[in-house]
Design a protein around this motif. Structure first.
Motif, PDB file in Angstrom:
ATOM      1  N   MET A   1       0.469  -2.359  -3.290  1.00  0.00           N
ATOM      2  CA  MET A   1       0.950  -1.199  -4.197  1.00  0.00           C
ATOM      3  C   MET A   1       1.390   0.076  -3.446  1.00  0.00           C
ATOM      4  O   MET A   1       0.619   0.359  -2.488  1.00  0.00           O
ATOM      5  N   PRO A   2       2.474   0.746  -3.762  1.00  0.00           N
ATOM      6  CA  PRO A   2       2.922   1.788  -2.934  1.00  0.00           C
ATOM      7  C   PRO A   2       1.933   2.945  -3.113  1.00  0.00           C
ATOM      8  O   PRO A   2       1.412   3.291  -4.227  1.00  0.00           O
ATOM      9  N   SER A   3       1.916   4.056  -2.232  1.00  0.00           N
ATOM     10  CA  SER A   3       0.910   4.939  -2.398  1.00  0.00           C
ATOM     11  C   SER A   3       1.834   6.101  -3.054  1.00  0.00           C
ATOM     12  O   SER A   3       2.966   6.309  -3.118  1.00  0.00           O
ATOM     13  N   PRO A   4       0.854   6.737  -3.864  1.00  0.00           N
ATOM     14  CA  PRO A   4       1.583   7.849  -4.798  1.00  0.00           C
ATOM     15  C   PRO A   4       2.231   8.908  -3.811  1.00  0.00           C
ATOM     16  O   PRO A   4       1.638   9.380  -2.699  1.00  0.00           O
ATOM     17  N   PRO A   5       3.277   9.620  -4.298  1.00  0.00           N
ATOM     18  CA  PRO A   5       3.814  10.903  -3.541  1.00  0.00           C
ATOM     19  C   PRO A   5       2.788  11.840  -3.881  1.00  0.00           C
ATOM     20  O   PRO A   5       2.192  12.371  -4.800  1.00  0.00           O
ATOM     21  N   VAL A   6       2.625  12.536  -2.569  1.00  0.00           N
ATOM     22  CA  VAL A   6       1.774  13.911  -2.523  1.00  0.00           C
ATOM     23  C   VAL A   6       2.458  15.049  -2.287  1.00  0.00           C
ATOM     24  O   VAL A   6       3.277  15.334  -1.549  1.00  0.00           O
TER      25      VAL A   6
END
Length: 258
Positions: A1-6
């Motif tokens: 699962m891709p990391s959420p944008p921060v």
């Protein structure tokens, strides 16, 4: 699962400015820099930030001033938001924000309470008197205008504390202003070295231009001396506003221009 944008620091600062609804600038009463009149001038709270090397405190205070636009002039955001806006990282960042708010409380620039687990900040008058904050311009107090480009264009990240302090002072003065070393400590509580560092950095950033003038000096060996005046460059060209605009004559008397 891709990391959420921060969100980045700049994203956060931009959103604080957007949320404020301000169109062009942040008004700051001149009493934050300097208090009194004519021969009774003395430094305002800005000098304390400089003496204590507290750039984080100044940055947080300017963000709070930016966001608090309506009565009761309060701001409520999670500590993590303020930490990101200050460029803080790591597990201790929320505690660092709390300590910084505490320093502003001690300077009587804000009050702090709790809304659940979130700090609720309410502005007080910029002179550190502890009086309630009022809409700038409502009492005819002189004030400077800090352009929002300071935040949007990331200038706050390119300036150290002396540079930020001198920028605020310059914004309170008319173009071709004069900041003689022998008076600047009494006027603003800044040392001559700190002032020179700030002016030099502003010049290196292309934000201030300097002009040299010669004047007669009968008690010097050569009979003359150099004198420098300064003017801000875009995007910090001083705007005209009620109660703003001051000029200092060559005897060190600050004259009001309304």
């Amino acid at each position: 699962m891709p990391s959420p944008p921060v969100a980045t620091q700049q994203d956060t600062v931009n959103e604080i400015v957007r949320k404020s609804g301000r169109a062009d600038y942040v008004p700051v009463r001149r009493v934050f820099l300097q208090q009194g009149r004519r021969s009774q001038l003395h430094p305002g709270p800005l000098a304390t930030f400089v003496h204590h090397h507290d750039m984080r405190g100044l940055d947080l205070y300017l963000l709070a001033l930016t966001l608090a636009t309506h009565e009761p002039f309060g701001v409520i955001l999670p500590a993590g938001v303020w930490a990101r806006g200050l460029g803080l990282r790591g597990t201790g960042r929320s505690a660092a924000v709390s300590r910084t708010w505490k320093r502003l409380v001690d300077l009587s620039l804000i009050t702090r309470s709790r809304r659940g687990r979130t700090a609720a900040i309410t502005l007080l008058r910029e002179d550190g008197s502890g009086e309630p904050y009022t809409q700038v311009g409502s009492r005819g107090d002189p004030y400077l205008q800090l352009p929002l480009a300071y935040f949007h264009d990331g200038w706050y990240k390119q300036m150290d504390l002396p540079t930020k302090a001198v920028l605020l002072i310059a914004l309170s003065l008319r173009d071709d202003f004069y900041l003689p070393a022998e008076w600047v400590h009494r006027w603003y509580g800044l040392s001559a070295d700190t002032t020179e560092r700030g002016l030099t950095k502003l010049r290196s950033l292309g934000l201030v231009e300097r002009e040299m003038h010669y004047k007669a000096a009968p008690l010097t060996d050569q009979g003359w001396t150099k004198e420098y005046t300064y003017s801000l460059r875009p995007p910090f060209v001083r705007r005209t506003a009620r109660g703003t605009g001051t000029v200092i004559d060559k005897k060190g008397v600050r004259l009001e221009v309304v």
